[in-house]
Design a protein around this motif. Structure first.
Motif, PDB file in Angstrom:
ATOM      1  N   UNK A   1      59.703  62.131  49.211  1.00  0.00           N
ATOM      2  CA  UNK A   1      59.223  60.548  48.725  1.00  0.00           C
ATOM      3  C   UNK A   1      60.511  60.005  48.942  1.00  0.00           C
ATOM      4  N   UNK A   2      60.529  58.713  49.638  1.00  0.00           N
ATOM      5  CA  UNK A   2      61.606  58.009  49.824  1.00  0.00           C
ATOM      6  C   UNK A   2      62.142  57.426  48.788  1.00  0.00           C
ATOM      7  N   UNK A   3      63.589  56.635  49.003  1.00  0.00           N
ATOM      8  CA  UNK A   3      64.215  56.545  47.623  1.00  0.00           C
ATOM      9  C   UNK A   3      63.742  55.078  47.146  1.00  0.00           C
ATOM     10  N   UNK A   4      62.865  54.289  48.295  1.00  0.00           N
ATOM     11  CA  UNK A   4      62.354  53.098  47.855  1.00  0.00           C
ATOM     12  C   UNK A   4      60.984  53.328  46.909  1.00  0.00           C
ATOM     13  N   UNK A   5      60.296  54.508  47.296  1.00  0.00           N
ATOM     14  CA  UNK A   5      59.073  55.003  46.655  1.00  0.00           C
ATOM     15  C   UNK A   5      59.579  55.411  45.319  1.00  0.00           C
ATOM     16  N   UNK A   6      60.443  55.941  45.279  1.00  0.00           N
ATOM     17  CA  UNK A   6      60.962  56.518  43.922  1.00  0.00           C
ATOM     18  C   UNK A   6      61.335  55.394  42.861  1.00  0.00           C
ATOM     19  N   UNK A   7      61.905  54.378  43.579  1.00  0.00           N
ATOM     20  CA  UNK A   7      62.382  52.957  42.649  1.00  0.00           C
ATOM     21  C   UNK A   7      61.152  52.369  42.371  1.00  0.00           C
ATOM     22  N   UNK A   8      60.213  52.177  43.299  1.00  0.00           N
ATOM     23  CA  UNK A   8      58.966  51.508  42.990  1.00  0.00           C
ATOM     24  C   UNK A   8      58.196  52.285  41.828  1.00  0.00           C
ATOM     25  N   UNK A   9      58.250  53.645  41.880  1.00  0.00           N
ATOM     26  CA  UNK A   9      57.596  54.179  40.806  1.00  0.00           C
ATOM     27  C   UNK A   9      58.161  54.234  39.546  1.00  0.00           C
ATOM     28  N   UNK A  10      59.435  54.304  39.367  1.00  0.00           N
ATOM     29  CA  UNK A  10      59.984  54.120  38.285  1.00  0.00           C
ATOM     30  C   UNK A  10      59.763  52.498  37.545  1.00  0.00           C
ATOM     31  N   UNK A  11      59.568  51.635  38.385  1.00  0.00           N
ATOM     32  CA  UNK A  11      59.431  50.577  37.791  1.00  0.00           C
ATOM     33  C   UNK A  11      57.922  49.985  37.335  1.00  0.00           C
ATOM     34  N   UNK A  12      57.090  50.909  37.600  1.00  0.00           N
ATOM     35  CA  UNK A  12      55.551  50.829  37.510  1.00  0.00           C
ATOM     36  C   UNK A  12      55.443  50.789  35.899  1.00  0.00           C
ATOM     37  N   UNK A  13      54.633  50.053  35.317  1.00  0.00           N
ATOM     38  CA  UNK A  13      54.085  49.929  34.130  1.00  0.00           C
ATOM     39  C   UNK A  13      53.440  51.178  33.519  1.00  0.00           C
ATOM     40  N   UNK A  14      54.032  51.594  32.340  1.00  0.00           N
ATOM     41  CA  UNK A  14      53.392  52.915  31.728  1.00  0.00           C
ATOM     42  C   UNK A  14      51.857  52.792  31.654  1.00  0.00           C
ATOM     43  N   UNK A  15      51.006  53.816  31.870  1.00  0.00           N
ATOM     44  CA  UNK A  15      49.793  53.726  31.882  1.00  0.00           C
ATOM     45  C   UNK A  15      49.344  53.528  30.407  1.00  0.00           C
ATOM     46  N   UNK A  16      48.226  52.851  30.127  1.00  0.00           N
ATOM     47  CA  UNK A  16      47.566  52.933  28.751  1.00  0.00           C
ATOM     48  C   UNK A  16      46.902  54.392  28.548  1.00  0.00           C
ATOM     49  N   UNK A  17      47.206  55.166  28.470  1.00  0.00           N
ATOM     50  CA  UNK A  17      46.713  56.654  28.294  1.00  0.00           C
ATOM     51  C   UNK A  17      47.343  57.356  27.000  1.00  0.00           C
ATOM     52  N   UNK A  18      46.507  58.052  26.446  1.00  0.00           N
ATOM     53  CA  UNK A  18      46.837  58.829  25.309  1.00  0.00           C
ATOM     54  C   UNK A  18      46.298  60.370  25.551  1.00  0.00           C
ATOM     55  N   UNK A  19      46.172  60.683  26.784  1.00  0.00           N
ATOM     56  CA  UNK A  19      45.606  62.051  27.034  1.00  0.00           C
ATOM     57  C   UNK A  19      46.548  63.087  26.602  1.00  0.00           C
ATOM     58  N   UNK A  20      46.059  64.095  25.714  1.00  0.00           N
ATOM     59  CA  UNK A  20      46.893  65.354  25.155  1.00  0.00           C
ATOM     60  C   UNK A  20      47.885  64.686  23.982  1.00  0.00           C
ATOM     61  N   UNK A  21      47.629  63.632  23.459  1.00  0.00           N
ATOM     62  CA  UNK A  21      48.472  63.091  22.191  1.00  0.00           C
ATOM     63  C   UNK A  21      47.398  63.203  21.020  1.00  0.00           C
TER      64      UNK A  21
END
Length: 257
Positions: A1-21
């Motif tokens: 994974x490229x550094x730009x891909x990692x940065x994009x991944x880090x800035x994505x909004x958290x998913x509205x999932x509660x799986x396993x919670x």
């Protein structure tokens, strides 16, 4: 994974999932609480519904997907025992509240009504937070529920106004005291549930019509609207110490009551 891909991944909004919670909804058997419980379950959570009485599958088939536990939040020892039984949990949502018409008036002969309301709303919320806190997992949250009366007082509702404002103040205090556990409050407007059943049918219908005409959202709120807000607060890791108003724009217009 490229550094730009990692940065994009880090800035994505958290998913509205509660799986396993594991999500505990106090007062989750009816109304707004049921809306929150259904939203959490749809997002993948194991949901525990805590209320004063356990309903049978025959009586309430809509609760079949939830675990149920009996607790009266006015009884601190019962609250402690309930959370010891529940064990580790990820999120707590306290929606339980006494009936809006249950406290009497400010100048009643005694203060039994307001004391009962404060115990059932403010001190009950306090007890749930206090005894759930040792069981909350890292990344967990506590969400309280109040109402528009917290910021828009009305004559005859002094007990609810005071209790709601106290819960919102408690929320901010606990966001600091229990950090990094996140603590927030949802402040609903008019939500069309059985919470209003103390009103005569014609009064309730008239209130609903006024809401539909006056509120910018042009409709009454639904329990699932609050469920959506609760889901956001449980899943967003950077929101704490705040009050989210879900009111259809109620505070922007004159009172409809």
């Amino acid at each position: 994974m490229t550094s730009s891909s990692k940065q994009q991944e880090a800035t994505l909004a958290p998913p509205l999932t509660l799986s396993g919670k594991k999500v505990v909804v106090v007062g989750g058997k009816t109304g707004i609480g049921l809306g929150v419980a259904l939203a959490a379950h749809a997002a993948g959570a194991t949901v525990v519904v805590a209320s004063r009485r356990i309903a049978s599958a025959e009586e309430r088939p809509d609760l079949a997907e939830f675990l149920q536990i009996s607790v009266d939040i006015r009884d601190e020892s019962a609250v402690r025992a309930a959370f010891d039984t529940i064990g580790p949990l990820d999120h707590l949502v306290v929606t339980a509240s006494p009936d809006l018409g249950s406290w009497g008036s400010f100048m009643d002969a005694d203060m039994n009504g307001v004391r009962s309301y404060m115990e059932g709303k403010f001190l009950g919320s306090w007890a749930c937070a206090r005894h759930s806190a040792p069981h909350l997992k890292p990344g967990g949250s506590i969400t309280f529920l109040t109402g528009g009366l917290a910021v828009r007082p009305k004559a005859g509702f002094a007990a609810a106004t005071s209790s709601f404002a106290a819960v919102e103040a408690l929320s901010g205090s606990l966001a600091l005291e229990l950090a990094p556990t996140r603590v927030n409050t949802i402040r609903p407007g008019f939500i069309d549930t059985d919470m209003w059943s103390f009103l005569p049918a014609e009064h309730r219908d008239g209130l609903r019509r006024k809401v539909e005409e006056a509120f910018p959202a042009r409709r009454a709120g639904k329990a699932e609207d609050i469920g959506h807000a609760a889901l956001f607060l449980m899943t967003n890791p950077y929101v704490t110490g705040t009050v989210i108003e879900v009111s259809g724009g109620e505070t922007l217009v004159p009172s409809v009551s």
